[in-house]
Scaffold this active site. Structure first.
Site, PDB file in Angstrom:
ATOM      1  N   SER A 146     109.772  -7.981 146.206  1.00  0.00           N
ATOM      2  CA  SER A 146     108.950  -6.885 145.670  1.00  0.00           C
ATOM      3  C   SER A 146     109.295  -5.589 146.373  1.00  0.00           C
ATOM      4  O   SER A 146     109.671  -5.597 147.562  1.00  0.00           O
ATOM      5  CB  SER A 146     107.483  -7.237 145.923  1.00  0.00           C
ATOM      6  OG  SER A 146     106.684  -6.090 145.827  1.00  0.00           O
TER       7      SER A 146
ATOM      8  N   TYR B  58     100.416 -10.755 151.580  1.00  0.00           N
ATOM      9  CA  TYR B  58     101.308 -11.060 150.454  1.00  0.00           C
ATOM     10  C   TYR B  58     102.672 -10.384 150.672  1.00  0.00           C
ATOM     11  O   TYR B  58     103.724 -11.017 150.569  1.00  0.00           O
ATOM     12  CB  TYR B  58     100.679 -10.576 149.134  1.00  0.00           C
ATOM     13  CG  TYR B  58     101.699 -10.317 148.045  1.00  0.00           C
ATOM     14  CD1 TYR B  58     102.269 -11.373 147.350  1.00  0.00           C
ATOM     15  CD2 TYR B  58     102.131  -9.011 147.763  1.00  0.00           C
ATOM     16  CE1 TYR B  58     103.238 -11.134 146.374  1.00  0.00           C
ATOM     17  CE2 TYR B  58     103.093  -8.773 146.799  1.00  0.00           C
ATOM     18  CZ  TYR B  58     103.639  -9.831 146.109  1.00  0.00           C
ATOM     19  OH  TYR B  58     104.603  -9.585 145.170  1.00  0.00           O
TER      20      TYR B  58
ATOM     21  N   LYS C 130     106.750 -11.793 151.417  1.00  0.00           N
ATOM     22  CA  LYS C 130     107.978 -11.431 150.702  1.00  0.00           C
ATOM     23  C   LYS C 130     109.035 -10.972 151.707  1.00  0.00           C
ATOM     24  O   LYS C 130     110.203 -11.363 151.612  1.00  0.00           O
ATOM     25  CB  LYS C 130     107.694 -10.340 149.669  1.00  0.00           C
ATOM     26  CG  LYS C 130     106.859 -10.823 148.494  1.00  0.00           C
ATOM     27  CD  LYS C 130     107.585 -11.902 147.705  1.00  0.00           C
ATOM     28  CE  LYS C 130     106.739 -12.584 146.679  1.00  0.00           C
ATOM     29  NZ  LYS C 130     107.368 -13.772 146.078  1.00  0.00           N
TER      30      LYS C 130
END
Ligand code: UFG
Length: 338
Positions: free
Chosen positions: A124, A149, A153
């Site tokens: 992302s 989160y 990544k």
């Protein structure tokens, strides 16, 4: 060639499976249905006119995963399955670290033990944080993401770099900007659970009368109209980028390959602009109110897309208007299902 697609019934996963099948790949999906529904499976078959194998289980179940590798001659993996709610990850960081990192490691162990290669990872643009300069290039310095989160990544990327280097593997890390839209058939799209967090699903539900108004989180950003700017990429274009990334890895004769690509359009659109484009594209009204900024939001992010174009021959093709029209068809389809 058989490609393992984890999270293949999810939003980006389902569109990518359609593109893989259309390009002659065979597909095995592992998806625990935690953020999808069984009807997506039938719709993928309907849209693509092809069949695939589906295993409904949680990737943390290592033995079951191993059996999938035993049963199929896997030639590569596209790993979508992950928890992805920024807000929830702040409340439950361990859930995110356990799920997003253990499942990645389990997959990579199978790849190492069975001497497989060609691994594609969903990352992302959150790994850049608020970048100093636009557009964002792949070598723009990374910042430690604010959410758990986002950290999973960034950690996932680091794990993959070590994996490729130490075990002579080919890896592609795809950094998505903001995916939007649905399949032109109206049979696949995003299934927001509860109140949508993301802008376009919220706008769609507001236009459909399911929400009273859109809250625009802040109009005091240093941008031309004061609202935050993002790079919104049509999900089918994004799905096609996965096939391009896979073909590039398969054609590459070297090992120790770490491709990193930004996947966006290269164009920044503000929240207010998005509302206007949506209204025009679908001939609807989107009532909104200006609210306080949302904590953790950045001001501005859009991609430099030249690397993906030069090295994979991929670029986004769909206009914002066309992409937004598809969300309306998808919402109409969902209304008929309720
Ligand atoms: N926004 C609103 N109102 C809403 C929803 C969003 O004004 O109801 C605004 C946000 O404040 C932001 C923009 O619309 O300025 C886009 O918000 P999204 O939630 O759609 O997308 P984000 O850019 O915040 O988040 C996305 C992904 C995350 C990822 C992040 C960075 O959803 O998973 O990009 O890569 F971490």
């Amino acid at each position: 060639m058989m490609i393992l697609v984890t999270g293949g019934l999810g939003y980006i996963g389902s569109h990518t499976v359609v593109e893989l099948l259309g390009n002659g790949f065979e597909v095995v999906i592992v998806d625990d249905l935690s953020n999808s529904e069984k009807f997506i499976l039938e719709n993928i078959e309907e849209v693509s006119g092809k069949k695939f194998t589906f295993y409904p289980f949680d990737l943390k179940k290592k033995e079951l995963l191993s059996q999938v590798f035993q049963a199929h001659n896997i030639g590569g993996c596209i790993h979508f399955a992950a928890h992805k709610s920024v807000g929830e990850s702040q409340e439950m960081p361990l859930k995110y670290y356990e799920n997003n990192l253990f499942t990645l490691i389990h997959l990579l162990q199978e790849f190492k033990d069975r001497e497989l290669s060609n691994f594609i990872f969903s990352s992302s643009c959150t790994v850049y944080g608020q970048a100093e300069h636009m557009p964002i290039k792949e070598d723009t310095p990374l910042k430690v993401p604010k959410s758990a989160y986002g950290k999973t990544k960034q950690m996932g990327e680091e794990i993959l770099k070590d994996f490729a280097r130490a075990y002579d593997k080919k890896v592609s890390i795809l950094r998505y900007f903001n995916p939007i839209g649905a399949h032109p058939s109206g049979k696949l799209g995003e299934l927001p659970v509860g109140i949508p967090n993301n802008l376009v699903p919220y706008i769609t539900q507001t236009a459909a009368g399911l929400r009273e108004f859109l809250s625009i989180w802040g109009n005091d950003y240093p941008t031309p109209d004061g609202t935050a700017i993002r790079d919104y990429i049509y999900v089918v274009d994004l799905a096609k980028a996965h096939v391009a990334a896979l073909k590039k890895l398969l054609a590459c004769e070297e090992n120790k390959v770490i491709d990193i690509f930004n996947l966006g359009t290269g164009r920044g659109v503000s929240v207010l602009e998005m509302v206007k484009i949506y209204e025009k594209a679908n001939n609807v009204n989107v009532p909104y109110r200006i609210c306080e900024r949302r904590s953790g939001d950045i001001t501005l992010a859009y991609a430099d897309v030249r690397k993906a174009q030069k090295e994979m021959g991929w670029r986004s093709e769909t206009t914002m208007e066309e992409a937004l029209k598809t969300t309306w068809n998808w919402q109409s389809y969902l209304n008929t299902k309720d």
